[in-house]
Design a protein around this motif. Sequence first.
Motif, PDB file in Angstrom:
ATOM      1  N   GLN A  19      62.492-116.037 -57.347  1.00  0.00           N
ATOM      2  CA  GLN A  19      62.508-114.601 -57.637  1.00  0.00           C
ATOM      3  C   GLN A  19      61.154-113.974 -57.331  1.00  0.00           C
ATOM      4  O   GLN A  19      60.113-114.519 -57.677  1.00  0.00           O
ATOM      5  N   VAL A  20      61.175-112.807 -56.696  1.00  0.00           N
ATOM      6  CA  VAL A  20      59.973-112.024 -56.456  1.00  0.00           C
ATOM      7  C   VAL A  20      59.565-111.377 -57.779  1.00  0.00           C
ATOM      8  O   VAL A  20      60.417-110.898 -58.532  1.00  0.00           O
ATOM      9  N   VAL A  21      58.260-111.380 -58.072  1.00  0.00           N
ATOM     10  CA  VAL A  21      57.793-110.779 -59.326  1.00  0.00           C
ATOM     11  C   VAL A  21      58.230-109.314 -59.408  1.00  0.00           C
ATOM     12  O   VAL A  21      58.313-108.617 -58.392  1.00  0.00           O
ATOM     13  N   GLY A  22      58.541-108.896 -60.616  1.00  0.00           N
ATOM     14  CA  GLY A  22      58.931-107.512 -60.843  1.00  0.00           C
ATOM     15  C   GLY A  22      60.231-107.120 -60.158  1.00  0.00           C
ATOM     16  O   GLY A  22      60.544-105.945 -60.047  1.00  0.00           O
ATOM     17  N   TRP A  23      60.972-108.115 -59.695  1.00  0.00           N
ATOM     18  CA  TRP A  23      62.217-107.867 -58.964  1.00  0.00           C
ATOM     19  C   TRP A  23      62.004-106.891 -57.807  1.00  0.00           C
ATOM     20  O   TRP A  23      62.875-106.087 -57.474  1.00  0.00           O
ATOM     21  N   ALA A  24      60.832-106.946 -57.186  1.00  0.00           N
ATOM     22  CA  ALA A  24      60.513-106.042 -56.073  1.00  0.00           C
ATOM     23  C   ALA A  24      61.423-106.341 -54.884  1.00  0.00           C
ATOM     24  O   ALA A  24      61.610-107.492 -54.501  1.00  0.00           O
ATOM     25  N   ASP A  25      61.977-105.304 -54.298  1.00  0.00           N
ATOM     26  CA  ASP A  25      62.945-105.435 -53.200  1.00  0.00           C
ATOM     27  C   ASP A  25      62.266-105.685 -51.853  1.00  0.00           C
ATOM     28  O   ASP A  25      62.373-104.890 -50.925  1.00  0.00           O
ATOM     29  N   VAL A  26      61.584-106.800 -51.747  1.00  0.00           N
ATOM     30  CA  VAL A  26      60.849-107.143 -50.532  1.00  0.00           C
ATOM     31  C   VAL A  26      61.798-107.447 -49.371  1.00  0.00           C
ATOM     32  O   VAL A  26      61.593-106.997 -48.243  1.00  0.00           O
ATOM     33  N   PHE A  27      62.851-108.191 -49.652  1.00  0.00           N
ATOM     34  CA  PHE A  27      63.707-108.688 -48.574  1.00  0.00           C
ATOM     35  C   PHE A  27      64.737-107.668 -48.094  1.00  0.00           C
ATOM     36  O   PHE A  27      65.650-108.003 -47.332  1.00  0.00           O
ATOM     37  N   SER A  28      64.548-106.423 -48.491  1.00  0.00           N
ATOM     38  CA  SER A  28      65.361-105.353 -47.898  1.00  0.00           C
ATOM     39  C   SER A  28      64.887-105.071 -46.465  1.00  0.00           C
ATOM     40  O   SER A  28      65.578-104.411 -45.707  1.00  0.00           O
ATOM     41  N   ARG A  29      63.731-105.599 -46.111  1.00  0.00           N
ATOM     42  CA  ARG A  29      63.187-105.447 -44.750  1.00  0.00           C
ATOM     43  C   ARG A  29      63.455-106.720 -43.949  1.00  0.00           C
ATOM     44  O   ARG A  29      63.172-107.830 -44.401  1.00  0.00           O
ATOM     45  N   LYS A  30      63.955-106.541 -42.743  1.00  0.00           N
ATOM     46  CA  LYS A  30      64.311-107.654 -41.860  1.00  0.00           C
ATOM     47  C   LYS A  30      63.126-108.563 -41.557  1.00  0.00           C
ATOM     48  O   LYS A  30      63.262-109.779 -41.515  1.00  0.00           O
ATOM     49  N   GLN A 121      50.263-111.991 -57.028  1.00  0.00           N
ATOM     50  CA  GLN A 121      51.323-112.978 -57.256  1.00  0.00           C
ATOM     51  C   GLN A 121      52.595-112.480 -56.594  1.00  0.00           C
ATOM     52  O   GLN A 121      53.018-111.347 -56.831  1.00  0.00           O
ATOM     53  N   PHE A 122      53.253-113.327 -55.797  1.00  0.00           N
ATOM     54  CA  PHE A 122      54.480-112.944 -55.116  1.00  0.00           C
ATOM     55  C   PHE A 122      55.724-113.478 -55.838  1.00  0.00           C
ATOM     56  O   PHE A 122      56.606-112.724 -56.196  1.00  0.00           O
ATOM     57  N   TRP A 123      55.808-114.794 -56.015  1.00  0.00           N
ATOM     58  CA  TRP A 123      56.960-115.411 -56.681  1.00  0.00           C
ATOM     59  C   TRP A 123      56.692-115.542 -58.170  1.00  0.00           C
ATOM     60  O   TRP A 123      55.560-115.757 -58.583  1.00  0.00           O
ATOM     61  N   THR A 124      57.744-115.479 -58.965  1.00  0.00           N
ATOM     62  CA  THR A 124      57.603-115.869 -60.361  1.00  0.00           C
ATOM     63  C   THR A 124      57.330-117.370 -60.369  1.00  0.00           C
ATOM     64  O   THR A 124      57.659-118.078 -59.412  1.00  0.00           O
ATOM     65  N   HIS A 125      56.746-117.875 -61.424  1.00  0.00           N
ATOM     66  CA  HIS A 125      56.449-119.304 -61.489  1.00  0.00           C
ATOM     67  C   HIS A 125      57.619-120.109 -62.013  1.00  0.00           C
ATOM     68  O   HIS A 125      57.628-121.325 -61.917  1.00  0.00           O
ATOM     69  N   GLU A 126      58.580-119.439 -62.551  1.00  0.00           N
ATOM     70  CA  GLU A 126      59.782-120.137 -62.988  1.00  0.00           C
ATOM     71  C   GLU A 126      60.711-120.314 -61.796  1.00  0.00           C
ATOM     72  O   GLU A 126      60.717-119.518 -60.879  1.00  0.00           O
ATOM     73  N   ILE A 127      61.467-121.391 -61.810  1.00  0.00           N
ATOM     74  CA  ILE A 127      62.570-121.497 -60.861  1.00  0.00           C
ATOM     75  C   ILE A 127      63.785-121.902 -61.669  1.00  0.00           C
ATOM     76  O   ILE A 127      63.677-122.677 -62.610  1.00  0.00           O
ATOM     77  N   GLU A 128      64.870-121.317 -61.323  1.00  0.00           N
ATOM     78  CA  GLU A 128      66.102-121.709 -61.976  1.00  0.00           C
ATOM     79  C   GLU A 128      66.789-122.713 -61.073  1.00  0.00           C
ATOM     80  O   GLU A 128      66.777-122.568 -59.855  1.00  0.00           O
ATOM     81  N   HIS A 129      67.347-123.739 -61.645  1.00  0.00           N
ATOM     82  CA  HIS A 129      68.015-124.727 -60.810  1.00  0.00           C
ATOM     83  C   HIS A 129      69.117-125.433 -61.600  1.00  0.00           C
ATOM     84  O   HIS A 129      69.084-125.527 -62.812  1.00  0.00           O
ATOM     85  N   PHE A 130      70.062-125.941 -60.861  1.00  0.00           N
ATOM     86  CA  PHE A 130      71.169-126.671 -61.436  1.00  0.00           C
ATOM     87  C   PHE A 130      71.494-127.824 -60.503  1.00  0.00           C
ATOM     88  O   PHE A 130      71.467-127.678 -59.286  1.00  0.00           O
TER      89      PHE A 130
END
Length: 135
Positions: A19-30, A121-130
């Motif tokens: 996840q991008v910090v702050g849920w910033a919509d970075v990947f809306s750009r190609k 900081q770009f990514w959150t430090h948590e990762i969710e995984h299963f």
Amino acid sequence: MGEAYQIRNQEMPYFLTFQVVGWADVFSRKIYRDFILENLTYCRNTKGLYLFGYVIMTNHLHLVVQQKDGKLSEWVRDFKKFTSKKLLQIILENPQESRKEWLKMIFTYHAKSNQRSGDLQFWTHEIEHFIKRHL
């Protein structure tokens, strides 16, 4: 990583969310989506990554991955470190990026609350995984 976020079985496929910090919509750009795809291709070709599936959302990634050598945690660390540094550089140096100051403000704000991040900081430090036992 806290106890809840440890990858316990390094040889198994995992469903991961970055996840991008702050849920910033970075990947809306190609340009930024393409950078992630290029890096996933590189990891498949040279880092022993098995990529079973992925989805790039505007502010996070979902991946189903396995690491050939049983070093998935190392791959996650390296992938997040490399992509965060390069994406921050690309975003802040992109003359076409109209949201540059807004994004920089988000990245700076989140870095201040985390000692490991430096100035941005770009990514959150948590990762969710299963664990995915059967694909």
